[in-house]
Design an enzyme around this catalytic site. Sequence first.
Site, PDB file in Angstrom:
ATOM      1  CG  ASP A 141      -0.277  -2.509  -3.467  1.00  0.00           C
ATOM      2  OD1 ASP A 141      -0.115  -2.508  -4.710  1.00  0.00           O
ATOM      3  OD2 ASP A 141      -0.745  -1.525  -2.838  1.00  0.00           O
ATOM      4  CE  LYS A 144      -3.724   0.206   0.245  1.00  0.00           C
ATOM      5  NZ  LYS A 144      -2.867  -0.760  -0.529  1.00  0.00           N
ATOM      6  CG  ASP A 169       1.938   0.917  -2.460  1.00  0.00           C
ATOM      7  OD1 ASP A 169       1.086   0.830  -3.351  1.00  0.00           O
ATOM      8  OD2 ASP A 169       2.669   1.911  -2.321  1.00  0.00           O
ATOM      9  CG  ASN A 170      -0.889   2.328  -1.185  1.00  0.00           C
ATOM     10  OD1 ASN A 170      -1.072   1.146  -1.495  1.00  0.00           O
ATOM     11  ND2 ASN A 170      -0.719   3.282  -2.078  1.00  0.00           N
ATOM     12  CD  GLU A 199      -0.534   4.172  -6.743  1.00  0.00           C
ATOM     13  OE1 GLU A 199       0.395   4.406  -5.946  1.00  0.00           O
ATOM     14  OE2 GLU A 199      -1.473   3.424  -6.469  1.00  0.00           O
TER      15      GLU A 199
END
Length: 214
Positions: A141, A144, A169-170, A199
């Site tokens: 997380d 990226k 994540d993401n 989120e």
Amino acid sequence: TGSSRPQRILKAVQKNATKGDPQSVISAIDYYCRHKEWAMNVGDDKGLILDSVLTEVNPSMALELGTYCGYSSVRIARLLSPNSKLITVEFNPAFAAIARQIIAYAGLQDKVTIVEGASGDLIPKMKERFGLKSFDFVFLDHWKDRYVPDTKLLEDCGLLRKGTVLLADNVICPGAPEYLKYVRNNPRYESRYYPSVLEYTKAEDGLEKSVFLG
Ligand SMILES: O=C(NC/C=C/[C@H]1O[C@@H](n2cnc3cncnc32)[C@H](O)[C@@H]1O)c1cc([N+](=O)[O-])cc(O)c1O
Ligand SMILES: [Mg+2]
């Protein structure tokens, strides 16, 4: 000068959560970030997926890349079995200091080790520093564009074993397209996408779960 967003998140925890109660810390951060001020915590929607994957894996040794305020550190650590540990890596000292206080407020300081520094520098030192063989679970997380290089580094340093679960994540928003290409077209990984939302918003996002096949 004024306070920082992480400092305001810590204040919200101290004001609204119960000391030693991880769920109340999670709820206090989610309430604050949904109604007062957005922040890049994995959040409650994707958090439920994190919880279920974590419960399924039940890791003895877990690694998190990108602590930020410690929201997902609390989510992960609260579900660990006794004697299981989370190592979380954060290179911003100010964020690490806030995370340490939030993790301690939740009463999880004995399960979580916050390591300050850059993941690229720290991963090669993990074995010797923590006397560990490999990780059972990794939550990605952080920046990226670090997902692929750090995954390769974990492989090269022998920190993944047959069955280690990576959860990223993401992968949609902000997005990690190179990472998706890397794990999805790779015979050494079995990958699956869990759709959700970014989120505290209605924007599409999701988590990619990738099992290392050795
Ligand atoms: O950018 C995002 N996350 C980057 C997270 C960054 C956090 O990880 C640390 N870090 C970074 N590389 C590191 C290397 N080594 C150690 N810590 C590191 C940074 O100091 C920060 O605390 C993000 C953005 C959105 N968004 O909607 O825009 C939503 C999200 O859920 C996100 O996670
Ligand atoms: Mg994130």
